[in-house]
Design a protein around this motif. Structure first.
Motif, PDB file in Angstrom:
ATOM      1  N   HIS A  78       0.828  -1.163  -0.096  1.00 51.76           N
ATOM      2  CA  HIS A  78      -0.022  -0.097   0.173  1.00 51.76           C
ATOM      3  C   HIS A  78       0.861   1.209  -0.045  1.00 51.76           C
ATOM      4  O   HIS A  78       0.588   2.120  -0.771  1.00 51.76           O
ATOM      5  N   ASP A  79       1.850   1.442   0.927  1.00 51.54           N
ATOM      6  CA  ASP A  79       2.745   2.673   0.855  1.00 51.54           C
ATOM      7  C   ASP A  79       3.857   2.525  -0.133  1.00 51.54           C
ATOM      8  O   ASP A  79       4.276   3.552  -0.529  1.00 51.54           O
ATOM      9  N   ASN A  82       1.809   4.101  -2.721  1.00 50.33           N
ATOM     10  CA  ASN A  82       1.656   5.632  -2.371  1.00 50.33           C
ATOM     11  C   ASN A  82       2.844   6.299  -2.896  1.00 50.33           C
ATOM     12  O   ASN A  82       2.746   7.578  -3.439  1.00 50.33           O
ATOM     13  N   THR A 121      -9.821  12.033   0.460  1.00 49.51           N
ATOM     14  CA  THR A 121      -9.509  10.765   0.768  1.00 49.51           C
ATOM     15  C   THR A 121      -9.692   9.817  -0.541  1.00 49.51           C
ATOM     16  O   THR A 121      -8.980   8.613  -0.900  1.00 49.51           O
ATOM     17  N   ASP A 124      -7.245  10.323  -3.542  1.00 47.78           N
ATOM     18  CA  ASP A 124      -6.250   9.818  -3.094  1.00 47.78           C
ATOM     19  C   ASP A 124      -6.011   8.352  -3.188  1.00 47.78           C
ATOM     20  O   ASP A 124      -4.962   7.448  -3.429  1.00 47.78           O
ATOM     21  N   GLU A 125      -6.960   7.576  -2.418  1.00 45.71           N
ATOM     22  CA  GLU A 125      -6.901   6.202  -2.348  1.00 45.71           C
ATOM     23  C   GLU A 125      -7.609   5.577  -3.476  1.00 45.71           C
ATOM     24  O   GLU A 125      -6.979   4.259  -3.933  1.00 45.71           O
ATOM     25  N   ASN A 126      -8.474   5.846  -4.503  1.00 43.22           N
ATOM     26  CA  ASN A 126      -9.101   5.270  -5.332  1.00 43.22           C
ATOM     27  C   ASN A 126      -9.395   5.994  -6.563  1.00 43.22           C
ATOM     28  O   ASN A 126     -10.233   5.500  -7.367  1.00 43.22           O
ATOM     29  N   GLY A 165      -5.029   6.509  -7.593  1.00 42.51           N
ATOM     30  CA  GLY A 165      -5.280   6.092  -6.158  1.00 42.51           C
ATOM     31  C   GLY A 165      -4.262   4.742  -5.877  1.00 42.51           C
ATOM     32  O   GLY A 165      -4.404   4.000  -6.545  1.00 42.51           O
ATOM     33  N   HIS A 166      -3.275   4.957  -4.878  1.00 41.55           N
ATOM     34  CA  HIS A 166      -2.701   4.109  -4.654  1.00 41.55           C
ATOM     35  C   HIS A 166      -3.384   2.622  -4.030  1.00 41.55           C
ATOM     36  O   HIS A 166      -2.762   1.553  -4.298  1.00 41.55           O
ATOM     37  N   ALA A 167      -4.396   2.862  -3.406  1.00 37.71           N
ATOM     38  CA  ALA A 167      -4.982   1.635  -2.883  1.00 37.71           C
ATOM     39  C   ALA A 167      -5.781   0.946  -4.199  1.00 37.71           C
ATOM     40  O   ALA A 167      -5.747  -0.327  -4.198  1.00 37.71           O
TER      41      ALA A 167
END
Length: 254
Positions: A78-79, A82, A121, A124-126, A165-167
């Protein structure tokens, strides 16, 4: 340490491939973990990646990043993603962090996020950004999957989809048909009406008032032509559990 294997040939990883392959090699052969591997990739505008223990207990992650200009990073996939997004789109990540930190400074960290923090959020995530002919955007908004992916399939040669998104990127390490991005339209720029999917343009498109309205449209990303071999088969899109009908909610468009 080791990270799960990643197929860097997948088209959605194109913006992150060069840095990602280099960082994976550094993780595999180094002893400093993900933060050290990312830090070793030299970009003038890259942030300072640090270990997760640099984040003091009880401190909000986003506020800490904004205050220290460092990115606490755990040794996980995950990171890792990111960090790759930070390397590829540092202005956009800085802009997201600036807006997040501003909301935290104003409202604190409560049990629930406000509408802007929630949207930030989510992106950023998705999040993902689409630069496409209006016919594709309108079909996506309407969830007219047949028009989007079948009858106007050829128009995808004029479209570009950026997964941010990183997720979302993490989930696609193990591709599954239901994986869905929250997509917003990238405004057209320039004389020819085409938008360059570059860092400055993406950062400049992050308008707080627009984001509060959550101008996102769900897109099952493995339906994108050329992104997944299975979507060449007849009936791929005839799956209402993934390609769901429109609920009738309007989304701003071109």
């Amino acid at each position: 340490m080791t990270l799960p294997a990643i197929d860097w040939a997948q088209p959605w990883l194109a913006p992150y491939r060069a840095d990602g392959e280099a960082a994976m090699q550094a993780v595999a052969h180094g002893d400093g973990g993900v933060a050290a591997a990312l830090k070793g990739i030299r970009h003038a505008s890259a942030p300072d990646f640090v270990g997760q223990d640099a984040l003091p207990a009880g401190h909000a992650y986003e506020a800490h990043v904004f205050r220290t200009r460092t990115v606490p990073t755990r040794d996980n996939l995950h990171d890792f993603f990111n960090g790759l997004v930070w390397l590829a789109f540092p202005r956009t990540k800085r802009r997201l962090n600036e807006l997040q930190a501003g909301e935290i400074a104003r409202d604190g960290v409560g049990a629930t996020r406000g509408p802007l923090r929630d949207a930030l959020t989510l992106f950023d995530e998705n999040g993902a950004l689409l630069d496409a002919p209006p016919a594709l955007w309108h079909a996506l908004v309407a969830r007219d999957w047949h028009t989007l992916f079948v009858s106007r399939r050829g128009l995808w040669s004029e479209a570009r989809l950026l997964l941010f998104g990183h997720a979302l990127l993490e989930k696609l390490v193990t591709p599954r048909k239901p994986i869905t991005a929250h997509v917003s339209l990238l405004p057209a720029q320039g004389e020819n009406g085409s938008a360059a999917l570059d860092d400055a343009l993406v950062a400049g498109s992050l308008d707080p008032q627009l984001l509060e309205r959550k101008p996102f449209v769900p897109l099952p990303v493995l339906g994108v032509p050329g992104w997944w071999g299975a979507n060449e088969a007849a009936g791929f899109y005839d799956d209402p559990t993934v390609f769901r009908p429109s609920p009738g909610r309007g989304i701003p468009g071109p």
